[in-house]
Design a protein around this motif. Structure first.
Motif, PDB file in Angstrom:
ATOM      1  N   SER A  38       0.818  -1.220   0.000  1.00 56.12           N
ATOM      2  CA  SER A  38       0.000   0.000   0.000  1.00 56.12           C
ATOM      3  C   SER A  38       0.851   1.269   0.000  1.00 56.12           C
ATOM      4  O   SER A  38       0.331   2.350  -0.280  1.00 56.12           O
ATOM      5  CB  SER A  38      -0.933   0.001   1.218  1.00 56.12           C
ATOM      6  OG  SER A  38      -0.205   0.188   2.419  1.00 56.12           O
ATOM      7  N   ASP A  41       3.716   2.708  -5.454  1.00 57.88           N
ATOM      8  CA  ASP A  41       2.961   2.984  -6.669  1.00 57.88           C
ATOM      9  C   ASP A  41       3.328   1.916  -7.692  1.00 57.88           C
ATOM     10  O   ASP A  41       4.481   1.801  -8.110  1.00 57.88           O
ATOM     11  CB  ASP A  41       3.322   4.375  -7.205  1.00 57.88           C
ATOM     12  CG  ASP A  41       2.520   4.750  -8.429  1.00 57.88           C
ATOM     13  OD1 ASP A  41       1.733   3.907  -8.905  1.00 57.88           O
ATOM     14  OD2 ASP A  41       2.677   5.886  -8.925  1.00 57.88           O
ATOM     15  N   GLN A  43       1.981   1.637 -10.794  1.00 56.76           N
ATOM     16  CA  GLN A  43       1.565   1.991 -12.146  1.00 56.76           C
ATOM     17  C   GLN A  43       2.534   1.420 -13.177  1.00 56.76           C
ATOM     18  O   GLN A  43       2.141   0.952 -14.234  1.00 56.76           O
ATOM     19  CB  GLN A  43       1.481   3.522 -12.281  1.00 56.76           C
ATOM     20  CG  GLN A  43       0.374   4.164 -11.454  1.00 56.76           C
ATOM     21  CD  GLN A  43      -1.008   3.695 -11.861  1.00 56.76           C
ATOM     22  OE1 GLN A  43      -1.265   3.465 -13.037  1.00 56.76           O
ATOM     23  NE2 GLN A  43      -1.897   3.527 -10.895  1.00 56.76           N
ATOM     24  N   PRO A  48       7.992  -0.787  -9.180  1.00 55.51           N
ATOM     25  CA  PRO A  48       7.179  -0.046  -8.203  1.00 55.51           C
ATOM     26  C   PRO A  48       7.994   1.028  -7.497  1.00 55.51           C
ATOM     27  O   PRO A  48       9.173   0.827  -7.193  1.00 55.51           O
ATOM     28  CB  PRO A  48       6.727  -1.133  -7.221  1.00 55.51           C
ATOM     29  CG  PRO A  48       7.705  -2.248  -7.388  1.00 55.51           C
ATOM     30  CD  PRO A  48       8.150  -2.206  -8.813  1.00 55.51           C
ATOM     31  N   SER A  51       5.688   5.483  -2.498  1.00 51.89           N
ATOM     32  CA  SER A  51       4.838   6.680  -2.562  1.00 51.89           C
ATOM     33  C   SER A  51       4.292   7.087  -1.201  1.00 51.89           C
ATOM     34  O   SER A  51       3.466   7.997  -1.120  1.00 51.89           O
ATOM     35  CB  SER A  51       3.675   6.428  -3.523  1.00 51.89           C
ATOM     36  OG  SER A  51       2.893   5.327  -3.090  1.00 51.89           O
ATOM     37  N   GLU A  54       0.394   8.120  -0.207  1.00 51.79           N
ATOM     38  CA  GLU A  54      -0.324   8.695  -1.352  1.00 51.79           C
ATOM     39  C   GLU A  54      -1.519   7.842  -1.765  1.00 51.79           C
ATOM     40  O   GLU A  54      -2.585   8.368  -2.111  1.00 51.79           O
ATOM     41  CB  GLU A  54       0.633   8.851  -2.530  1.00 51.79           C
ATOM     42  CG  GLU A  54      -0.019   9.527  -3.739  1.00 51.79           C
ATOM     43  CD  GLU A  54       0.958   9.693  -4.894  1.00 51.79           C
ATOM     44  OE1 GLU A  54       0.502  10.094  -5.976  1.00 51.79           O
ATOM     45  OE2 GLU A  54       2.160   9.416  -4.702  1.00 51.79           O
ATOM     46  N   ASN A  55      -1.358   6.513  -1.746  1.00 53.84           N
ATOM     47  CA  ASN A  55      -2.474   5.636  -2.123  1.00 53.84           C
ATOM     48  C   ASN A  55      -3.666   5.811  -1.188  1.00 53.84           C
ATOM     49  O   ASN A  55      -4.826   5.772  -1.629  1.00 53.84           O
ATOM     50  CB  ASN A  55      -2.021   4.175  -2.106  1.00 53.84           C
ATOM     51  CG  ASN A  55      -1.149   3.817  -3.293  1.00 53.84           C
ATOM     52  OD1 ASN A  55      -1.442   4.219  -4.414  1.00 53.84           O
ATOM     53  ND2 ASN A  55      -0.072   3.087  -3.058  1.00 53.84           N
ATOM     54  N   LEU A  58      -5.332   8.949  -2.343  1.00 50.41           N
ATOM     55  CA  LEU A  58      -5.983   8.781  -3.647  1.00 50.41           C
ATOM     56  C   LEU A  58      -7.287   8.007  -3.542  1.00 50.41           C
ATOM     57  O   LEU A  58      -8.205   8.225  -4.341  1.00 50.41           O
ATOM     58  CB  LEU A  58      -5.032   8.071  -4.612  1.00 50.41           C
ATOM     59  CG  LEU A  58      -3.821   8.879  -5.103  1.00 50.41           C
ATOM     60  CD1 LEU A  58      -2.909   8.013  -5.954  1.00 50.41           C
ATOM     61  CD2 LEU A  58      -4.285  10.105  -5.874  1.00 50.41           C
ATOM     62  N   ASP A 262      -3.028  -2.453 -10.154  1.00 52.91           N
ATOM     63  CA  ASP A 262      -2.679  -1.350  -9.252  1.00 52.91           C
ATOM     64  C   ASP A 262      -2.718  -1.888  -7.820  1.00 52.91           C
ATOM     65  O   ASP A 262      -3.638  -1.617  -7.048  1.00 52.91           O
ATOM     66  CB  ASP A 262      -3.667  -0.194  -9.431  1.00 52.91           C
ATOM     67  CG  ASP A 262      -3.177   1.091  -8.770  1.00 52.91           C
ATOM     68  OD1 ASP A 262      -2.160   1.031  -8.037  1.00 52.91           O
ATOM     69  OD2 ASP A 262      -3.808   2.143  -8.971  1.00 52.91           O
ATOM     70  N   GLY A 264      -0.926  -1.279  -5.177  1.00 48.23           N
ATOM     71  CA  GLY A 264      -0.801  -0.313  -4.087  1.00 48.23           C
ATOM     72  C   GLY A 264      -2.137   0.291  -3.716  1.00 48.23           C
ATOM     73  O   GLY A 264      -2.501   0.362  -2.528  1.00 48.23           O
ATOM     74  N   PHE A 265      -2.898   0.710  -4.720  1.00 45.67           N
ATOM     75  CA  PHE A 265      -4.222   1.300  -4.495  1.00 45.67           C
ATOM     76  C   PHE A 265      -5.160   0.268  -3.881  1.00 45.67           C
ATOM     77  O   PHE A 265      -5.881   0.557  -2.919  1.00 45.67           O
ATOM     78  CB  PHE A 265      -4.770   1.813  -5.822  1.00 45.67           C
ATOM     79  CG  PHE A 265      -6.021   2.625  -5.705  1.00 45.67           C
ATOM     80  CD1 PHE A 265      -5.961   3.993  -5.505  1.00 45.67           C
ATOM     81  CD2 PHE A 265      -7.271   2.030  -5.785  1.00 45.67           C
ATOM     82  CE1 PHE A 265      -7.122   4.751  -5.409  1.00 45.67           C
ATOM     83  CE2 PHE A 265      -8.426   2.770  -5.680  1.00 45.67           C
ATOM     84  CZ  PHE A 265      -8.349   4.136  -5.492  1.00 45.67           C
TER      85      PHE A 265
END
Length: 293
Positions: A38, A41, A43, A48, A51, A54-55, A58, A262, A264-265
């Motif tokens: 988590s 990132d 993407q 990776p 981040s 940030e997740n 977001l 994705d 992490g998200f």
């Protein structure tokens, strides 16, 4: 003396060590991996990038997340409410003084949905709720509807269709627990209330219901936890569609992780779900403690 105490403690630890090892391997370590993912990132899947939080930020900016959260809360609240009400009704009916063989037979029949896997339940209800399925046949033939409804392909009805299937699957457990609680109520208490002129409705609300409130609280908390993390039933019946109308947090996590890659998200949403379930778990533990007191 000290050596004997240490030896006794070592023996006790050796008994719980295998269970603790399995717990760490299957629960704590995967949880650590989810928390770690988590914070990255994904993407660019092959590379990776760290981040931080940030997740987690977001997630709250994502419009589908709010739709999934709304659907999850609606699905959970309506399902649990209907499960408890349906379980209560069947528990009252099966607690009546009828022939023991007849009562045992109907108990077995009612428990049937609970014995089936989610895949089987989902497949059954996909057929029942199809445009030419049994539900539409009954509603049309009884004059309630003029024509069949595409329950699972219409965004106005799809969520209620999966709620209906979830209630059918879940109410036998609630019924079993409530029925067991009813049978612990002293018969002479109910008979004394009947002699005093109390109606059956008054006996239920003034005697039976207060006696089983501990079980009701426990069952409700367990059903909240189980329903909140439902995945397979909705995935099989609708896949979260149509147009995200049945998208809940668990199916959205799957979509983000294994279709969008994705991770992490998806992991951040999973951590939020874990926090919600921990809150429910706290209520469950408190309910157990109150019952024991």
């Amino acid at each position: 003396m000290k050596k004997s105490i240490l030896k006794e403690r070592a023996i006790k630890i050796s008994f719980i060590l295998p269970a603790m090892s399995v717990l760490i391997l299957l629960t704590i370590y995967p949880l650590y991996l989810v928390i770690e993912m988590s914070l990255f990132d994904f993407q660019d899947y092959g590379n990776p990038v760290f981040s931080g939080i940030e997740n987690y930020i977001l997630v709250f900016k994502d419009s589908i997340f709010w739709i999934a959260l709304r659907n999850t809360l609606l699905f959970t609240i309506l399902s649990v409410t209907l499960v408890i009400i349906t379980g209560m009704i069947f528990a009252i009916l099966l607690n009546q003084k009828i022939n023991q063989k007849v009562r045992s037979f109907f108990r077995s029949i009612v428990m049937f949905p609970w014995l089936l896997s989610s895949a089987v339940v989902g497949s059954i209800w996909v057929l029942l709720l199809s445009p030419f399925g049994l539900v539409n046949v009954i509603l049309v033939n009884s004059g309630i509807l003029e024509s069949g409804i595409p329950w699972l392909s219409d965004e106005r009805f799809a969520l209620f269709g999966v709620i209906l299937a979830n209630v059918w699957r879940g109410f036998p457990f609630a019924m079993l627990m409530i029925l067991a609680a009813f049978q612990t109520i002293p018969e002479d208490t109910l008979e004394a209330a009947e002699v005093d002129g109390a109606t059956q409705l008054k006996r239920f609300f003034l005697i039976s219901l207060p006696q089983i409130k501990g079980i009701l609280l426990t069952v409700t908390t367990l059903e909240l936890i189980w329903t909140f993390r439902t995945f397979d039933l909705i995935y099989i019946m609708t896949g979260g569609g149509p147009v995200n109308s049945t998208e809940i947090l668990s199916t959205y996590v799957y979509f983000k992780a294994f279709q969008n890659l994705d991770f992490g998200f998806a992991s951040a949403i999973s951590i939020y779900m874990l926090i919600f379930m921990l809150i429910f778990a706290v209520f469950y533990v408190r309910a157990i403690i109150r019952r024991e007191d």
